[in-house]
Scaffold this motif. Structure first.
Motif, PDB file in Angstrom:
ATOM      1  N   MET A   1       0.849  -1.173   0.000  1.00  0.00           N
ATOM      2  CA  MET A   1       0.000   0.000   0.000  1.00  0.00           C
ATOM      3  C   MET A   1       0.889   1.228   0.000  1.00  0.00           C
ATOM      4  SD  MET A   1      -1.836  -1.984   2.883  1.00  0.00           S
ATOM      5  CE  MET A   1      -2.827  -3.440   2.616  1.00  0.00           C
ATOM      6  N   ARG A  22      -4.154  -1.837  -9.829  1.00  0.00           N
ATOM      7  CA  ARG A  22      -5.187  -2.307  -8.913  1.00  0.00           C
ATOM      8  C   ARG A  22      -5.927  -1.100  -8.349  1.00  0.00           C
ATOM      9  NH1 ARG A  22      -6.254  -7.782  -9.245  1.00  0.00           N
ATOM     10  NH2 ARG A  22      -4.406  -9.048  -8.908  1.00  0.00           N
ATOM     11  N   PRO A  23      -6.846  -1.314  -7.393  1.00  0.00           N
ATOM     12  CA  PRO A  23      -7.627  -0.170  -6.909  1.00  0.00           C
ATOM     13  C   PRO A  23      -6.790   0.951  -6.308  1.00  0.00           C
ATOM     14  CG  PRO A  23      -8.661  -2.220  -6.255  1.00  0.00           C
ATOM     15  CD  PRO A  23      -7.321  -2.581  -6.843  1.00  0.00           C
ATOM     16  N   ARG A  48      -8.484  -8.203  15.449  1.00  0.00           N
ATOM     17  CA  ARG A  48      -8.389  -8.121  14.004  1.00  0.00           C
ATOM     18  C   ARG A  48      -9.764  -8.438  13.427  1.00  0.00           C
ATOM     19  NH1 ARG A  48      -6.893 -10.679   9.190  1.00  0.00           N
ATOM     20  NH2 ARG A  48      -5.564  -9.303   7.973  1.00  0.00           N
ATOM     21  N   PHE A  67     -11.874  -7.873  -5.022  1.00  0.00           N
ATOM     22  CA  PHE A  67     -10.549  -7.418  -4.590  1.00  0.00           C
ATOM     23  C   PHE A  67     -10.520  -7.166  -3.086  1.00  0.00           C
ATOM     24  CE2 PHE A  67      -7.192  -4.445  -3.627  1.00  0.00           C
ATOM     25  CZ  PHE A  67      -6.134  -4.882  -4.405  1.00  0.00           C
ATOM     26  N   ASP A  69     -12.561  -8.555  -0.852  1.00  0.00           N
ATOM     27  CA  ASP A  69     -13.157  -9.663  -0.102  1.00  0.00           C
ATOM     28  C   ASP A  69     -12.040 -10.601   0.366  1.00  0.00           C
ATOM     29  OD1 ASP A  69     -14.398 -11.922   0.832  1.00  0.00           O
ATOM     30  OD2 ASP A  69     -15.885 -11.996  -0.784  1.00  0.00           O
ATOM     31  N   PRO A  70     -11.816 -10.694   1.692  1.00  0.00           N
ATOM     32  CA  PRO A  70     -10.699 -11.521   2.177  1.00  0.00           C
ATOM     33  C   PRO A  70     -10.885 -13.011   1.949  1.00  0.00           C
ATOM     34  CG  PRO A  70     -12.026 -10.749   4.008  1.00  0.00           C
ATOM     35  CD  PRO A  70     -12.551 -10.053   2.782  1.00  0.00           C
ATOM     36  N   SER A  72     -12.296 -14.148  -1.057  1.00  0.00           N
ATOM     37  CA  SER A  72     -12.534 -14.355  -2.486  1.00  0.00           C
ATOM     38  C   SER A  72     -11.292 -14.922  -3.178  1.00  0.00           C
ATOM     39  CB  SER A  72     -12.899 -13.021  -3.148  1.00  0.00           C
ATOM     40  OG  SER A  72     -12.999 -13.195  -4.543  1.00  0.00           O
ATOM     41  N   PHE A  75     -10.426 -12.398  -7.629  1.00  0.00           N
ATOM     42  CA  PHE A  75      -9.943 -11.043  -7.875  1.00  0.00           C
ATOM     43  C   PHE A  75      -9.178 -10.979  -9.158  1.00  0.00           C
ATOM     44  CE2 PHE A  75      -7.830 -13.429  -4.504  1.00  0.00           C
ATOM     45  CZ  PHE A  75      -6.662 -13.791  -5.153  1.00  0.00           C
TER      46      PHE A  75
ATOM     47  N   ARG B  49      -2.015 -13.284  13.363  1.00  0.00           N
ATOM     48  CA  ARG B  49      -1.875 -12.090  12.512  1.00  0.00           C
ATOM     49  C   ARG B  49      -1.965 -10.791  13.303  1.00  0.00           C
ATOM     50  NH1 ARG B  49      -5.037 -13.943   6.955  1.00  0.00           N
ATOM     51  NH2 ARG B  49      -3.680 -15.712   6.548  1.00  0.00           N
ATOM     52  N   TYR B 132      -3.383  -0.055  -3.938  1.00  0.00           N
ATOM     53  CA  TYR B 132      -3.366  -1.389  -3.328  1.00  0.00           C
ATOM     54  C   TYR B 132      -2.956  -2.387  -4.407  1.00  0.00           C
ATOM     55  CZ  TYR B 132      -5.433   0.110   1.058  1.00  0.00           C
ATOM     56  OH  TYR B 132      -5.642   0.697   2.278  1.00  0.00           O
ATOM     57  N   ALA B 133      -1.755  -2.904  -4.329  1.00  0.00           N
ATOM     58  CA  ALA B 133      -1.266  -3.814  -5.364  1.00  0.00           C
ATOM     59  C   ALA B 133      -1.719  -5.255  -5.143  1.00  0.00           C
ATOM     60  CB  ALA B 133       0.260  -3.767  -5.413  1.00  0.00           C
ATOM     61  N   VAL B 134      -2.129  -5.578  -3.919  1.00  0.00           N
ATOM     62  CA  VAL B 134      -2.428  -6.976  -3.573  1.00  0.00           C
ATOM     63  C   VAL B 134      -3.878  -7.101  -3.088  1.00  0.00           C
ATOM     64  CG1 VAL B 134      -1.751  -8.904  -2.077  1.00  0.00           C
ATOM     65  CG2 VAL B 134      -0.008  -7.291  -2.891  1.00  0.00           C
ATOM     66  N   PRO B 135      -4.635  -8.067  -3.626  1.00  0.00           N
ATOM     67  CA  PRO B 135      -6.019  -8.278  -3.157  1.00  0.00           C
ATOM     68  C   PRO B 135      -6.054  -8.674  -1.679  1.00  0.00           C
ATOM     69  CG  PRO B 135      -5.581  -9.497  -5.178  1.00  0.00           C
ATOM     70  CD  PRO B 135      -4.265  -8.991  -4.699  1.00  0.00           C
ATOM     71  N   ALA B 136      -7.143  -8.316  -1.011  1.00  0.00           N
ATOM     72  CA  ALA B 136      -7.264  -8.547   0.434  1.00  0.00           C
ATOM     73  C   ALA B 136      -7.045 -10.014   0.812  1.00  0.00           C
ATOM     74  CB  ALA B 136      -8.631  -8.070   0.922  1.00  0.00           C
ATOM     75  N   ALA B 137      -7.491 -10.922  -0.030  1.00  0.00           N
ATOM     76  CA  ALA B 137      -7.368 -12.352   0.301  1.00  0.00           C
ATOM     77  C   ALA B 137      -5.913 -12.811   0.335  1.00  0.00           C
ATOM     78  CB  ALA B 137      -8.151 -13.184  -0.709  1.00  0.00           C
ATOM     79  N   LEU B 138      -5.015 -12.014  -0.268  1.00  0.00           N
ATOM     80  CA  LEU B 138      -3.608 -12.436  -0.347  1.00  0.00           C
ATOM     81  C   LEU B 138      -2.684 -11.606   0.528  1.00  0.00           C
ATOM     82  CD1 LEU B 138      -3.299 -12.997  -4.222  1.00  0.00           C
ATOM     83  CD2 LEU B 138      -3.964 -14.638  -2.446  1.00  0.00           C
ATOM     84  N   TRP B 139      -3.233 -10.668   1.284  1.00  0.00           N
ATOM     85  CA  TRP B 139      -2.367  -9.760   2.052  1.00  0.00           C
ATOM     86  C   TRP B 139      -1.352 -10.489   2.906  1.00  0.00           C
ATOM     87  CZ3 TRP B 139      -6.540  -5.792   4.070  1.00  0.00           C
ATOM     88  CH2 TRP B 139      -6.889  -4.950   2.992  1.00  0.00           C
ATOM     89  N   TRP B 140      -1.788 -11.560   3.566  1.00  0.00           N
ATOM     90  CA  TRP B 140      -0.894 -12.231   4.519  1.00  0.00           C
ATOM     91  C   TRP B 140      -0.035 -13.302   3.873  1.00  0.00           C
ATOM     92  CZ3 TRP B 140       0.430 -11.128   9.574  1.00  0.00           C
ATOM     93  CH2 TRP B 140      -0.187  -9.975  10.103  1.00  0.00           C
ATOM     94  N   TYR B 145       5.604  -7.416   1.686  1.00  0.00           N
ATOM     95  CA  TYR B 145       5.391  -6.850   0.352  1.00  0.00           C
ATOM     96  C   TYR B 145       4.069  -6.094   0.291  1.00  0.00           C
ATOM     97  CZ  TYR B 145       4.451  -6.403  -4.619  1.00  0.00           C
ATOM     98  OH  TYR B 145       4.145  -5.901  -5.848  1.00  0.00           O
ATOM     99  N   THR B 146       3.019  -6.682   0.867  1.00  0.00           N
ATOM    100  CA  THR B 146       1.702  -6.038   0.845  1.00  0.00           C
ATOM    101  C   THR B 146       1.801  -4.633   1.409  1.00  0.00           C
ATOM    102  OG1 THR B 146       0.517  -8.118   1.044  1.00  0.00           O
ATOM    103  CG2 THR B 146      -0.665  -6.141   1.776  1.00  0.00           C
TER     104      THR B 146
END
Lengths: 75, 146
Positions: A1, A22-23, A48, A67, A69-70, A72, A75, B49, B132-140, B145-146
């Protein structure tokens, strides 16, 4: 980010690295996200967010779709 | 309060006070537990996390939004300078500390300095966006990098 001065700069940065754009989130959206996610971080109740809560927080500031949705894989 | 919540709060309070995450020895001294017990607690917080640890399994790299290493995101709050892990965390430090703050970072494309101010619950300053380069599902998958 990462911070960028403009969307044009985001596009140039992605192009140079062969990455998809991306967004892009506005400063105001980012501030609201910071407050929602971290506002209670130093309190005993802090936790969290679970996936459903994450989706709600994102949706409240206009960030919706796979994108954000944790859970999903679309994306 | 369970022991891990107690440890998490001690870590965050130490970090807010000193600007850097504590070592296991510092937390052992602060909580009255032995350092082996603290290291096990760090591992559980990592698994949940809450923390990100370095490869040694006991040095805190991230206690989000705080960074254990220097980054391009410097955040000044109440006369103290913190480092943030990313753009989101740079804004999150004043949010977590419930305080005004000053953020100095940069545009990653032009490397031009950026200055943002948090004042009275609002954010002001240079025009900018966050990518935001990385989708939320892949952050961890790779949170550094995220």
């Amino acid at each position: 980010m990462l911070f960028f001065r403009s969307e044009e700069n985001v596009e140039a940065w992605c192009l140079e690295r062969g990455l998809p754009k991306r967004p892009v989130v506005t400063l105001e959206q980012q501030w609201r996200l910071a407050l929602a996610w971290y506002g209670d971080r130093l309190s005993p109740e802090a936790h969290r967010p679970k996936p459903a809560e994450m989706r709600r927080i994102f949706a409240e500031i206009g960030l919706e779709g796979p994108f954000w949705d944790p859970e999903s894989d679309a994306f | 309060m369970d022991q891990d919540t107690d440890l998490k709060l001690a870590i965050y309070r130490h970090t807010a006070e000193t600007t850097r995450p504590p070592s296991a020895e510092e937390m052992a001294s602060a909580t009255g537990r032995d350092s082996h017990e603290i290291r096990e607690g760090y591992q559980r917080l990592f698994a949940n996390r809450v923390l990100v640890l370095e490869g040694d399994g006991e040095t805190i790299r991230m206690a989000p939004p705080f960074s254990g290493v220097e980054t391009q995101h410097r955040v000044q709050v109440a006369g103290k300078q913190y480092f943030a892990n990313c753009a989101w965390d740079a804004l999150a430090i004043p949010a977590a500390l419930h305080s005004d703050g000053e953020i100095r970072s940069r545009c990653e494309q032009t490397l031009e300095p950026l200055q943002l101010l948090v004042r009275g619950g609002r954010v002001l300053g240079d025009e900018c966006v966050v990518h935001y380069a990385v989708p939320a599902a892949l952050w961890w998958d790779d949170i550094v990098y995220t």
